[in-house]
Design an enzyme around this catalytic site. Structure first.
Site, mmCIF file in Angstrom:
data_model
loop_
_atom_site.group_PDB
_atom_site.id
_atom_site.type_symbol
_atom_site.label_atom_id
_atom_site.label_comp_id
_atom_site.label_asym_id
_atom_site.label_seq_id
_atom_site.Cartn_x
_atom_site.Cartn_y
_atom_site.Cartn_z
ATOM 1 N N GLY A 29 0.807 -1.213 0.000
ATOM 2 C CA GLY A 29 0.000 0.000 0.000
ATOM 3 C C GLY A 29 0.841 1.265 0.000
ATOM 4 O O GLY A 29 2.035 1.229 -0.261
ATOM 5 N N HIS A 32 2.451 4.469 -5.141
ATOM 6 C CA HIS A 32 3.008 5.546 -5.956
ATOM 7 C C HIS A 32 3.067 5.049 -7.404
ATOM 8 O O HIS A 32 2.661 3.916 -7.704
ATOM 9 C CB HIS A 32 4.384 5.964 -5.428
ATOM 10 C CG HIS A 32 5.328 4.822 -5.214
ATOM 11 N ND1 HIS A 32 5.811 4.053 -6.259
ATOM 12 C CD2 HIS A 32 5.858 4.297 -4.080
ATOM 13 C CE1 HIS A 32 6.610 3.126 -5.782
ATOM 14 N NE2 HIS A 32 6.656 3.241 -4.461
ATOM 15 N N HIS A 35 4.303 1.445 -8.265
ATOM 16 C CA HIS A 35 3.340 0.349 -8.122
ATOM 17 C C HIS A 35 2.375 0.340 -9.316
ATOM 18 O O HIS A 35 2.058 -0.717 -9.868
ATOM 19 C CB HIS A 35 2.502 0.526 -6.857
ATOM 20 C CG HIS A 35 3.273 0.484 -5.572
ATOM 21 N ND1 HIS A 35 3.476 1.602 -4.799
ATOM 22 C CD2 HIS A 35 3.878 -0.533 -4.913
ATOM 23 C CE1 HIS A 35 4.150 1.268 -3.711
ATOM 24 N NE2 HIS A 35 4.428 -0.013 -3.758
ATOM 25 N N GLN A 59 7.695 -9.437 7.929
ATOM 26 C CA GLN A 59 8.942 -9.017 7.292
ATOM 27 C C GLN A 59 9.560 -7.779 7.939
ATOM 28 O O GLN A 59 10.570 -7.277 7.452
ATOM 29 C CB GLN A 59 8.727 -8.798 5.785
ATOM 30 C CG GLN A 59 7.926 -7.574 5.420
ATOM 31 C CD GLN A 59 7.536 -7.575 3.954
ATOM 32 O OE1 GLN A 59 6.790 -8.440 3.486
ATOM 33 N NE2 GLN A 59 8.047 -6.618 3.195
ATOM 34 N N SER A 184 9.453 5.430 -3.673
ATOM 35 C CA SER A 184 9.319 4.488 -2.564
ATOM 36 C C SER A 184 8.315 5.054 -1.570
ATOM 37 O O SER A 184 8.253 6.274 -1.364
ATOM 38 C CB SER A 184 10.673 4.308 -1.867
ATOM 39 O OG SER A 184 10.486 3.714 -0.591
ATOM 40 N N SER A 185 7.558 4.154 -0.968
ATOM 41 C CA SER A 185 6.618 4.612 0.071
ATOM 42 C C SER A 185 7.373 5.302 1.190
ATOM 43 O O SER A 185 6.847 6.195 1.849
ATOM 44 C CB SER A 185 5.841 3.421 0.627
ATOM 45 O OG SER A 185 5.185 2.748 -0.430
HETATM 46 P P1 AMP Z 1 6.064 -2.477 -1.596
HETATM 47 O O1 AMP Z 1 4.692 -1.912 -1.512
HETATM 48 O O2 AMP Z 1 7.147 -1.502 -1.263
HETATM 49 O O3 AMP Z 1 6.191 -3.787 -0.879
HETATM 50 O O4 AMP Z 1 6.323 -2.803 -3.122
HETATM 51 C C1 AMP Z 1 5.414 -3.576 -3.868
HETATM 52 C C2 AMP Z 1 5.982 -3.824 -5.228
HETATM 53 O O5 AMP Z 1 6.259 -2.589 -5.878
HETATM 54 C C3 AMP Z 1 7.330 -4.585 -5.178
HETATM 55 O O6 AMP Z 1 7.364 -5.502 -6.254
HETATM 56 C C4 AMP Z 1 8.329 -3.477 -5.372
HETATM 57 O O7 AMP Z 1 9.536 -3.919 -5.925
HETATM 58 C C5 AMP Z 1 7.579 -2.578 -6.335
HETATM 59 N N1 AMP Z 1 8.129 -1.222 -6.342
HETATM 60 C C6 AMP Z 1 8.375 -0.410 -5.282
HETATM 61 N N2 AMP Z 1 8.919 0.751 -5.674
HETATM 62 C C7 AMP Z 1 9.025 0.691 -7.032
HETATM 63 C C8 AMP Z 1 9.519 1.585 -8.032
HETATM 64 N N3 AMP Z 1 10.013 2.779 -7.734
HETATM 65 N N4 AMP Z 1 9.476 1.172 -9.327
HETATM 66 C C9 AMP Z 1 8.978 -0.043 -9.649
HETATM 67 N N5 AMP Z 1 8.501 -0.923 -8.748
HETATM 68 C C10 AMP Z 1 8.514 -0.565 -7.459
#
Ligand code: AMP
Length: 278
Positions: A29, A32, A35, A59, A184-185
């Protein structure tokens, strides 16, 4: 099709029963553009695109940001809808972990206990366990993961291969802000001053990559040492800035191996990671 949000496994399974090509984008969640770009990769290859939103306690380390991790469900659902997602799976912890998760997926330590795994003990056990569980719940034909989390992508690819899971894993390129910062979140934790400094992490990876190309792998130890000093001098607390083989994330040993530069460092209290294939 308007987007549907489901909270229960049974409801999700019923909604997906007749679907021939389920595409899946798991997330925590606070979405951005990165995602949403993964959703856009899944869209043309899927009869239905499912995204999960679940902040996975398994995690997070005891001193990490589980409690303050941003939760922005309503905005996330609207954003997913605009990107072409059909279904959001948003279980609560009781739904996904009704009893303490005693059965876990342990990726091999030579991959799971280096780099991110070294600095975040247990992280990849938590990731592999929840992703395996989500795969069993959603039963997708394909799943899209971001290259931003390079080691995570490799661990999931290897898990799918070794466990013979019938799922195609697709890598989505890292989506960046105009100044190079990987979205990044956790960027939301940065102060204005830190946000202005944050692109230096990627700039340093680019510099490391250029030096490896110019000087060869014999120079890797010096390149890594210089990068650690350079980022520390700017006020960061680096965990690693390193050049590795793409194949297994071990240090390079021969000149013709495909390489990747990987970095993790703290800026103030915010830990950022990034990588760049060389
Ligand atoms: P997260 O919500 O951070 O667990 O990320 C969920 C998915 O989004 C994972 O597969 C991440 O690698 C991907 N993700 C996060 N940031 C980016 C980004 N800047 N560009 C592409 N994929 C991303």
């Amino acid at each position: 099709m308007t987007i549907r949000v489901v909270h229960h496994i049974a409801e999700l399974r019923a909604a997906l029963a007749a679907q021939p090509a389920v595409g899946f984008v798991p997330t925590m969640g606070n979405l951005h553009q990165g995602h949403l770009d993964l959703v856009k990769i899944a869209r043309p290859r899927s009869s239905v695109v499912v995204s999960s939103i679940f902040v996975n306690r398994l995690q997070f380390g005891p001193n990490e940001d589980f409690d303050r991790y941003p939760r922005t469900m309503e905005a996330d659902v609207r954003a997913l809808e605009s990107a072409g997602c059909d279904l959001v799976f948003a279980p609560d912890e009781r739904e996904l972990y009704p009893v303490p998760q005693g059965y876990k997926v342990h990726p091999p330590i030579e991959l799971a206990d280096i780099l991110e795994g070294h600095f975040r003990p247990g992280f990849f056990v938590g990731v592999a366990t929840v992703v395996h569980k989500l795969f069993n719940i959603v039963q997708p034909q394909l799943a899209v993961f971001g290259q931003k989390d390079y080691q995570q992508l490799m661990i999931i690819r290897n898990m799918v291969a070794q466990m013979a899971l019938p799922i195609e894993i697709i890598a989505g390129p890292t989506t960046r802000a105009g100044d190079g910062l990987a979205l990044s979140s956790r960027n939301g934790y940065l102060s204005a001053q830190e946000r202005a400094e944050a692109p230096q992490l990627f700039a340093l990876l680019e510099h490391m990559a250029a030096r490896v190309k110019a000087e060869g792998i014999a120079a890797v130890p010096a390149i890594e040492a210089d990068a650690l000093l350079a980022i520390a001098a700017r006020g960061w607390k680096p965990d690693y800035l390193t050049i590795r083989r793409r194949a297994d994330l071990q240090p390079p040993s021969a000149t013709d191996e495909p390489l990747v530069a990987l970095a993790a460092a703290k800026l103030g209290s915010t830990r950022l990671i990034d990588n760049l294939e060389i």
